[in-house]
Motif scaffolding. Sequence first.
Motif, PDB file in Angstrom:
ATOM      1  N   VAL A   1       1.295  -1.037   0.298  1.00 35.05           N
ATOM      2  CA  VAL A   1       0.032  -0.134  -0.193  1.00 35.05           C
ATOM      3  C   VAL A   1       0.618   0.795  -0.127  1.00 35.05           C
ATOM      4  O   VAL A   1       1.600   1.571   1.338  1.00 35.05           O
TER       5      VAL A   1
ATOM      6  N   GLN B   1      -5.971  -4.890   0.725  1.00 38.75           N
ATOM      7  CA  GLN B   1      -4.472  -5.273   0.469  1.00 38.75           C
ATOM      8  C   GLN B   1      -4.065  -6.852   1.466  1.00 38.75           C
ATOM      9  O   GLN B   1      -3.064  -7.652   0.735  1.00 38.75           O
TER      10      GLN B   1
ATOM     11  N   LEU C   1      -1.974  -1.165  -4.024  1.00 40.70           N
ATOM     12  CA  LEU C   1      -2.648   0.261  -3.496  1.00 40.70           C
ATOM     13  C   LEU C   1      -1.829   1.018  -3.549  1.00 40.70           C
ATOM     14  O   LEU C   1      -0.864   0.815  -2.944  1.00 40.70           O
TER      15      LEU C   1
ATOM     16  N   PHE D   1      -8.912  -0.830   3.652  1.00 39.94           N
ATOM     17  CA  PHE D   1      -7.545  -0.968   2.354  1.00 39.94           C
ATOM     18  C   PHE D   1      -6.519  -1.631   2.775  1.00 39.94           C
ATOM     19  O   PHE D   1      -5.932  -2.615   1.865  1.00 39.94           O
TER      20      PHE D   1
ATOM     21  N   LEU E   1      -5.119  -1.242  -7.442  1.00 42.89           N
ATOM     22  CA  LEU E   1      -6.504   0.058  -6.971  1.00 42.89           C
ATOM     23  C   LEU E   1      -5.298   1.539  -6.546  1.00 42.89           C
ATOM     24  O   LEU E   1      -4.717   1.352  -5.623  1.00 42.89           O
TER      25      LEU E   1
END
Length: 233
Positions: free
Chosen positions: A29, A179, A185, A175, A154
């Motif tokens: 992320v 993940q 992400l 989120f 994403l």
Amino acid sequence: MIQISDLTFDYTGHRALNQLNLQVERGSVTALVGANGAGKTTLMRCIAGLETPLAGSITVVGLDVQEQPRTVHRQMGYLSDFFGLYQELTVAQCLEYAAASQGLAKDAIADAISATAARLSLSDRLEQKASSLSRGLRQRVAIGQAIIHAPQVLLLDEPASGLDPEARNELAILFRQLQASGMTLLVSSHILAELEAYSSHMLVLRDGKILEHRALHQGLASKALQLRLASPN
Ligand code: ATP
């Protein structure tokens, strides 16, 4: 997962991205941080294939965004910083519209809607109109639209903008869940503190260039998530 080399993008008379190089690791992320005007939206739009760079290359899942746009799009979800849903549609209709736009087969759409709604804790909201939802729930639906086709990557442009602290916390949890499911992400904001809670990496953008790119020290919970991701089992 995302590889960018010497990316340059000009608006008429203005260089927004300047020979930018960047690598985003699979399963990370990554927080994209920068002041207003740093180039975050332009970078996201270039990765999403919505802008044509002046120079440089972008590959996502090993595919060139310019050369194979349709194939790349199937692997990517994009939430723009423009906050908008068709207010008169129900949550189910919003998700159905996104599924059809992504080219999902008709007989796969119903399953995709229920799986996405379950993932986003929206199953009991499917028949509610978008106009009747809180801003936080509307943002959740917008994220549902971006992930309805189960993308590997994403891109989220300022997803927490305008949300209250509780809705932001819920987004952070979401989120991390995405993940943990294997998604990569890239999340932008101009407020670093907002992203630190759930990001594994941080990119600082200034004047269209990457100023800094480093791994973030995460809490035990997200470390455990990363270990699970790294495990062959
Ligand atoms: P913000 O946090 O304010 O959304 P940002 O980091 O996303 O900013 P961009 O929107 O990518 O930054 O803008 C990068 C630069 O390009 C800024 O100087 C901006 O003024 C300029 N810019 C953005 N869109 C356009 C446009 N359509 N035409 C001309 N210049 C633009």
